[in-house]
Write a protein that holds these residues in place. Sequence first.
Motif, PDB file in Angstrom:
ATOM      1  N   HIS A  19       0.847  -1.192   0.000  1.00 30.70           N
ATOM      2  CA  HIS A  19       0.000   0.000   0.000  1.00 30.70           C
ATOM      3  C   HIS A  19       0.885   1.245   0.000  1.00 30.70           C
ATOM      4  N   ASN A  20       0.940   1.940  -1.140  1.00 36.60           N
ATOM      5  CA  ASN A  20       1.678   3.205  -1.262  1.00 36.60           C
ATOM      6  C   ASN A  20       3.128   3.122  -0.802  1.00 36.60           C
ATOM      7  N   ARG A  21       3.749   1.966  -0.957  1.00 34.50           N
ATOM      8  CA  ARG A  21       5.133   1.715  -0.559  1.00 34.50           C
ATOM      9  C   ARG A  21       5.376   1.922   0.925  1.00 34.50           C
ATOM     10  N   LYS A  22       4.320   2.054   1.720  1.00 36.75           N
ATOM     11  CA  LYS A  22       4.464   2.327   3.158  1.00 36.75           C
ATOM     12  C   LYS A  22       4.013   1.180   4.051  1.00 36.75           C
ATOM     13  N   LEU A  23       3.146   0.316   3.552  1.00 37.97           N
ATOM     14  CA  LEU A  23       2.645  -0.808   4.343  1.00 37.97           C
ATOM     15  C   LEU A  23       2.652  -2.058   3.467  1.00 37.97           C
ATOM     16  N   ASN A  37      13.643   2.596   7.326  1.00 40.40           N
ATOM     17  CA  ASN A  37      12.751   2.717   8.486  1.00 40.40           C
ATOM     18  C   ASN A  37      11.743   1.572   8.559  1.00 40.40           C
ATOM     19  N   LYS A  72       4.840  -4.311  11.989  1.00 35.39           N
ATOM     20  CA  LYS A  72       3.605  -3.780  12.564  1.00 35.39           C
ATOM     21  C   LYS A  72       2.800  -4.909  13.198  1.00 35.39           C
ATOM     22  N   GLU A 114       5.874  -1.944   8.169  1.00 36.05           N
ATOM     23  CA  GLU A 114       5.724  -0.529   7.856  1.00 36.05           C
ATOM     24  C   GLU A 114       7.098   0.067   7.560  1.00 36.05           C
ATOM     25  N   GLY A 115       7.105   1.128   6.777  1.00 33.51           N
ATOM     26  CA  GLY A 115       8.321   1.829   6.400  1.00 33.51           C
ATOM     27  C   GLY A 115       8.278   2.114   4.914  1.00 33.51           C
ATOM     28  N   THR A 116       9.384   2.556   4.370  1.00 31.21           N
ATOM     29  CA  THR A 116       9.470   2.800   2.930  1.00 31.21           C
ATOM     30  C   THR A 116      10.063   1.574   2.254  1.00 31.21           C
ATOM     31  N   ASN A 164      11.579  -0.398  -0.806  1.00 33.82           N
ATOM     32  CA  ASN A 164      12.284  -0.135  -2.058  1.00 33.82           C
ATOM     33  C   ASN A 164      12.317  -1.343  -2.981  1.00 33.82           C
TER      34      ASN A 164
END
Length: 93
Positions: free
Chosen positions: A15-19, A51, A55, A67-69, A71
Amino acid sequence: MNEPGKNKVQDVRLHNRKLLEISGVNNVESFDNEEFLLQTELGHLTIRGSNLHIKNLNLEQGFVSIEGTVNSLSYLSPGSQPKNKGLLGKLLR
């Protein structure tokens, strides 16, 4: 003959590279804030980013959310051994 990975189920949702949510997880081999190594139904999966932190983790259900960015996600080739980073390897990066 049974093919490796046949009849195995794994879902990967980003999800949006964050989750990142992953099912079919057997074990968390190693992790830090830049890299996770998971043993999954379909082989070893490496997740790289920044980061990163867990979760949610439920190995009984085979589920992890991170969670985090994010890559990159990459599966190791069958038969190859995962590279566990030791303390010295992390210091020399």
